[in-house]
Design a protein around this motif. Structure first.
Motif, short mmCIF file in Angstrom:
data_model
loop_
_atom_site.label_atom_id
_atom_site.label_comp_id
_atom_site.label_asym_id
_atom_site.label_seq_id
_atom_site.Cartn_x
_atom_site.Cartn_y
_atom_site.Cartn_z
N HIS A 55 0.81 -1.22 0.00
CA HIS A 55 0.00 0.00 0.00
C HIS A 55 0.83 1.27 0.00
CE1 HIS A 55 -3.08 -2.86 0.66
NE2 HIS A 55 -3.00 -2.94 1.97
N GLU A 56 1.84 1.31 0.88
CA GLU A 56 2.53 2.57 1.09
C GLU A 56 3.68 2.78 0.10
OE1 GLU A 56 3.11 3.34 5.46
OE2 GLU A 56 2.12 1.38 5.61
N LEU A 57 4.41 1.71 -0.16
CA LEU A 57 5.56 1.85 -1.07
C LEU A 57 5.12 1.80 -2.53
CD1 LEU A 57 8.75 1.95 -1.19
CD2 LEU A 57 8.64 -0.51 -1.60
N LEU A 58 4.30 0.80 -2.85
CA LEU A 58 3.99 0.57 -4.28
C LEU A 58 2.60 1.06 -4.69
CD1 LEU A 58 5.51 -3.04 -4.55
CD2 LEU A 58 6.59 -0.88 -5.23
N ASP A 59 1.79 1.44 -3.75
CA ASP A 59 0.43 1.89 -4.03
C ASP A 59 -0.26 0.94 -5.03
OD1 ASP A 59 -1.92 3.25 -4.21
OD2 ASP A 59 -1.10 5.01 -5.23
N SER A 60 -0.38 -0.29 -4.61
CA SER A 60 -0.92 -1.31 -5.51
C SER A 60 -2.32 -0.99 -6.01
CB SER A 60 -0.96 -2.67 -4.79
OG SER A 60 0.30 -2.98 -4.30
N GLU A 61 -3.11 -0.37 -5.16
CA GLU A 61 -4.48 -0.04 -5.56
C GLU A 61 -4.47 0.81 -6.83
OE1 GLU A 61 -8.25 0.58 -2.65
OE2 GLU A 61 -6.85 2.26 -2.73
N SER A 62 -3.64 1.83 -6.86
CA SER A 62 -3.55 2.67 -8.07
C SER A 62 -3.03 1.87 -9.25
CB SER A 62 -2.62 3.86 -7.82
OG SER A 62 -3.07 4.61 -6.75
N HIS A 63 -2.05 1.01 -8.96
CA HIS A 63 -1.51 0.16 -10.03
C HIS A 63 -2.61 -0.70 -10.65
CE1 HIS A 63 0.79 -3.18 -11.85
NE2 HIS A 63 0.20 -4.00 -10.99
N TYR A 64 -3.43 -1.30 -9.81
CA TYR A 64 -4.48 -2.18 -10.34
C TYR A 64 -5.50 -1.39 -11.16
CZ TYR A 64 -2.54 -5.68 -7.18
OH TYR A 64 -1.70 -6.55 -6.54
N LYS A 65 -5.70 -0.13 -10.80
CA LYS A 65 -6.67 0.68 -11.54
C LYS A 65 -6.21 0.96 -12.98
CE LYS A 65 -9.25 2.77 -7.83
NZ LYS A 65 -9.69 1.39 -7.51
N THR A 66 -4.87 0.81 -13.22
CA THR A 66 -4.38 1.05 -14.58
C THR A 66 -4.64 -0.15 -15.50
OG1 THR A 66 -2.19 0.12 -14.21
CG2 THR A 66 -2.49 2.45 -13.64
N ILE A 67 -5.08 -1.27 -14.90
CA ILE A 67 -5.28 -2.49 -15.70
C ILE A 67 -6.76 -2.88 -15.59
CG2 ILE A 67 -4.66 -4.92 -15.94
CD1 ILE A 67 -1.94 -4.15 -14.61
N PRO A 68 -7.52 -2.75 -16.69
CA PRO A 68 -8.98 -2.95 -16.61
C PRO A 68 -9.39 -4.23 -15.88
CG PRO A 68 -8.35 -2.15 -18.77
CD PRO A 68 -7.09 -2.35 -18.02
N GLU A 69 -8.71 -5.32 -16.16
CA GLU A 69 -9.14 -6.59 -15.54
C GLU A 69 -8.99 -6.59 -14.03
OE1 GLU A 69 -8.02 -10.40 -17.10
OE2 GLU A 69 -7.53 -9.52 -19.03
N PHE A 70 -8.12 -5.72 -13.52
CA PHE A 70 -7.84 -5.75 -12.08
C PHE A 70 -8.40 -4.56 -11.32
CE2 PHE A 70 -3.64 -7.98 -13.39
CZ PHE A 70 -4.32 -9.17 -13.57
#
Lengths: 597, 597
Positions: free
Chosen positions: A15-30
């Motif tokens: 969450h804090e280092l890689l901000d996975s949530e934002s990353h997943y939002k860049t990929i429609p399936e995720f």
């Protein structure tokens, strides 16, 4: 040792280092993968790893697998744990939905694999190898093949293997001899012996689907004459029910240093029925996707060894009393001070922590690129693919070697007790030793990195990553507290470039120069890569402290571990630079006959 | 793996490097020990190690020791091998003639111990521990005690142990709790539990003589309140015959990482009859002689691990085919080149060779000082004692750590096969792991070196050795071919002095500085020490070549290994220097509570 999932640090990285949530939002399936979903999944996996798998880790090692006339029995409790693992849907997380998978990002399954693997390395080998076979069928199978095998593999009802190695052919797959002879019905008869087949035979599933490398009649010699075949342990009828036993039998299981609860099988194919998967003679190319993912999986295993060692060592170092601190008594009410007061013990603990947490950050970072390669597109996908190409051999070799180092520190912190089985520290060393060997040894990874990736791309792949780090340094150059990390990072980036050019020039004169420099170059690259991630983690921690966190102990520990890393581990690069500067001659000048005793 | 004694190299070190014959002539008791006698002894030991002990090494590991109701059975073949060992007179070599020993120089028994230990580490533990008990009784026993025990121990009919460690007290012997209560007849009742007692119970001898550390009633706390007792397993009657069983029983044997054929026992003393040996409360002082010798013995075990790994790796590297050399095909008639063509494999082989042969030279060099301390006199004896004080912790820690590294390379050279038990490489890693722990961990040796020996002597002990090396450099400064070694040696000597002063100054401000620097300082010292010995070996080899030897392959290999050492291993010192320069703060700044996950 009872494993406890490091959920705070896992969430820190995701969450804090890689901000996975934002990353997943860049990929429609995720895009629906939000923080809540992630956290609930992490907690479910943590609970399973701690309560179901960790208690079977030492007992599984002590009991080992049993072999009897072609059949393998896993240690007590493994069957039940595997059933629970399947019921929780874990085998299916990242598999495609069409065949019952949950189509979750690879980065999420990496987190879960870390927890499963730290709790019980041997157990993780059974679903781990299945995963490779599933991927191979997903990517290269015909629709009929997918329909026949995938669903039951995805649910975990059946498992899979990768049958590559032969007794005389390990790293050098080009010289394998297993033969595939065509039958009239389009199938093939597979004949030969494969060794070191993890999960080649066991009692966890009703069927085992082997993916086998073999040669067609008249195939070209070397790596360009290898094809891939599906060979089920039990034949599958048209209606999906199980038929006759195929002619593939486990000849024996290996007695080995560690991962004793994982069956490592000699598999004898004696005219077994197999089905070509992918194009003829292109078997090795088809394996590449799988191999990269397998290498990432092995790199994660390096992190698990460091984490396991750190957890065990930390508990002991706080508890065990011996000697007094050189600066004076710290625990006046006790007969001696806890050994965590001693700098040499702290050195080992901090080394373990730096490798475990730094390695975790690196692996999660890499796994996000895997998501993008798998489901992203365009320039981002291409960039992610290039980053993965460069960083996979670094991660695989560097994190497994540092994992072994951390595991050895685990034994050392315990003193003589570290040598005794009951504490779990010596098992960790034995288990993790394999990680520097399988999926390509450290030396093979080093050649891949320096020869194929860096020099093979004329430096392009390295330049990509250097640019990423330079940008980070540029962005934070005015942050006073970051100077302690950014200055050495910039210095090492320059050195990395210089080293690369120097070796490139040496190689034009003597091709052996690449082989001579490769392992040192890999370590150098690993230490600089981890320095980048530690600098990023320190930045996140500084920010949290500046914003008034309630968890200051956690964040201060991050900053101090980063400082330790820069002060005590990054200096190892100086030796690698010096070793590279003395060239390949000191290795090659001795004649083979002079090697004697 | 079948061990082959490296007789050529053993003779090189004893005769050509150290001129043992001349050394023995300086000590009246040893003046008859000539080259012929030495060689015949070496060959006898080699034959026994190769033919009797080596074949039991892997089988002993696989079988392990058996525990049943207080009794321990050694693996198949050990009893017969032990009998043969005694018949050859090996337990008695360096013991005093008065009690049946052969009064041979310690340096000679070191050579034999190396061969025995390389062939079968576990086996060597049984006579090895006896040796410590014999020495203790020789040095500190009354005449009656010597008469009662020594002769049967020297012949090997009885064995001995050293019972120091308790579950809560390993490095910190000051906190042991075992009690000794006086009886009316002058004997004591010993009560307490000792752990990690090597050869504490076994089936090789009729009696076992335990030397036990315990506290008298009202003894001062800490190390100044510990006394030493003789506790026989079976009571000895006045006429020397065996009487009743004493109340000391083996409670269990440890399940451990390696040396599985050596019994590691929990020993329960339940009012066992014991006899004070040496003065009251001076037990630890009495142990010092033994401890130094035991540390030298353990350092030799580091050499055995490196030698074993080198032998196994070399055979495999010449035989195993994989890939082609980067500079072109070397074995056109084979499907691939033998892996010894690859620089990364050569790096591992040369590292093993450099540590094995360099370590052998260091240990034999040290063992000559032991001869002089034991039987020499005057200034020479004092000097030898000072050299031993300095070099023993270096040898113990450095050679066991580099032995472990070499053993790990052994696994790595074999690739996946290295992980499999049948090749013997993984057993070597498991066996040798104990050497960095017992007889004082690496961290304890480091504190002993830097704190007690170097700083504690105000640099005097270090100055002695530096002077020896400087003199060597001075003598050969006009030898052009030696410049490649002498120049870096002089540079490192200066660095050694600078490092020492810097740490000494840091320590006046912060006592923790010694603990923070100690391990790095020890490694630095180890690499420079071995560099000195490699330079000396290169000189001997150059001379032999100049004089027209018929064994030029042997001597060229020596020079090339020396060059490899200077080019690729000595540069490791740069990292240690850098680590020391960043001080102790990076270890100490983290609060204990911040150590978490």
């Amino acid at each position: 040792m009872q494993y406890k999932a490091p959920l705070r640090d896992i969430k820190f990285v995701m969450h804090e280092l890689l901000d996975s949530e934002s990353h997943y939002k860049t990929i429609p399936e995720f895009e629906d993968t939000d923080r809540e979903l992630m956290d609930s999944l992490f907690e479910m996996a943590a609970s399973f790893a701690e309560n179901e798998l960790s208690p079977l880790n030492q007992s599984g090692d002590a009991e080992g697998c049993h072999f009897n006339n072609g059949e393998v029995t896993t240690p007590k409790g493994f069957k039940e744990a595997y059933k629970a693992f399947c019921e929780l849907g874990f085998p299916a997380l990242s598999a495609e939905e069409a065949f019952g998978g949950q189509n979750m990002p690879f980065s999420l399954s990496t987190v879960i694999n870390e927890m499963v693997g730290t709790a019980n390395w041997s157990f993780s080998m059974y679903p781990g190898l299945s995963h490779g076979a599933i991927q191979t069928i997903e990517h290269h199978g015909t629709d009929a093949q997918k329909n026949t095998y995938l669903e039951k593999m995805v649910t975990g009802e059946w498992s899979g293997t990768m049958c590559l190695t032969e007794a005389h052919a390990g790293s050098d797959l080009g010289i394998i001899r297993t033969k595939a002879e065509p039958n009239d019905d389009g199938s093939y008869n597979i004949t030969g012996q494969k060794i070191f087949i993890s999960a080649g035979e066991h009692d966890l599933t009703d069927n085992i689907i082997h993916i086998v490398l073999a040669r067609l009649p008249g195939a070209p010699a070397g790596t360009k004459g290898i094809s891939l075949f599906i060979v089920p342990k039990v034949m599958v009828n048209e209606d999906g029910s199980l038929g006759d036993r195929n002619k593939v039998v486990c000849g024996s299981i290996e007695h080995k240093m560690g991962i004793k609860a994982s069956s490592t099988c000699v598999m004898n194919f004696d005219g077994a029925v197999g089905y070509l998967i992918g194009p003829e003679n292109r078997g090795l190319q088809c394996m590449f996707t799988f191999m990269n993912v397998a290498r990432i999986g092995t790199a994660v295993q390096g992190v698990t060894a460091a984490e396991y060692a750190f957890q065990g060592s930390l508990a002991y170092a706080k508890d065990r009393l011996a000697m007094r601190a050189l600066s004076g008594v710290k625990a006046p009410d006790k007969v001696a001070d806890p050994i965590i007061v001693h700098p040499a013990v702290r050195n080992m603990l901090l080394t373990q922590k730096a490798f475990a947490e730094g390695g975790r950050a690196l692996m999660y970072y890499l796994s996000h690129f895997v998501d993008t390669v798998a489901k992203g597109n365009g320039a981002e996908q291409e960039f992610a693919d290039q980053m993965l190409s460069l960083l996979t051999p670094i991660a695989k070799a560097f994190l497994t070697e540092t994992g072994l180092e951390a595991a050895n520190h685990g034994v050392q912190v315990y003193g003589g007790h570290g040598f005794i089985s009951e504490w779990g520290m010596e098992q960790n060393v034995r288990d993790t030793r394999i990680a520097c060997l399988y999926e390509g040894t450290t030396e093979i990874q080093a050649l891949d990195l320096l020869g194929r990736k860096v020099l093979g791309s004329q430096g392009k792949l390295l330049a990509n990553f250097v640019q990423v780090i330079e940008q980070f340094c540029e962005e934070h150059k005015d942050n006073d507290e970051m100077g302690q990390f950014i200055r050495p990072l910039i210095k090492h980036l320059k050195e990395w470039g210089d080293l690369t050019s120097r070796i490139g020039m040496q190689a034009t004169e003597n091709p052996e120069a690449v082989g001579g420099a490769a392992v040192d170059y890999l370590y150098f690259s690993g230490y600089v890569t981890l320095a980048y991630l530690w600098a990023r983690m320190a930045l996140v921690a500084q920010t949290a402290i500046a914003e008034g966190t309630t968890e200051s102990a956690f964040y201060y520990a991050k900053i101090k571990t980063a400082q330790f890393y820069y002060a005590k581990l990054l200096p190892r690069t100086t030796t690698y630079v010096q070793r590279i500067s003395t060239g390949v001659e000191p290795y090659m000048s001795m004649d083979v006959e002079q090697f004697a005793f």
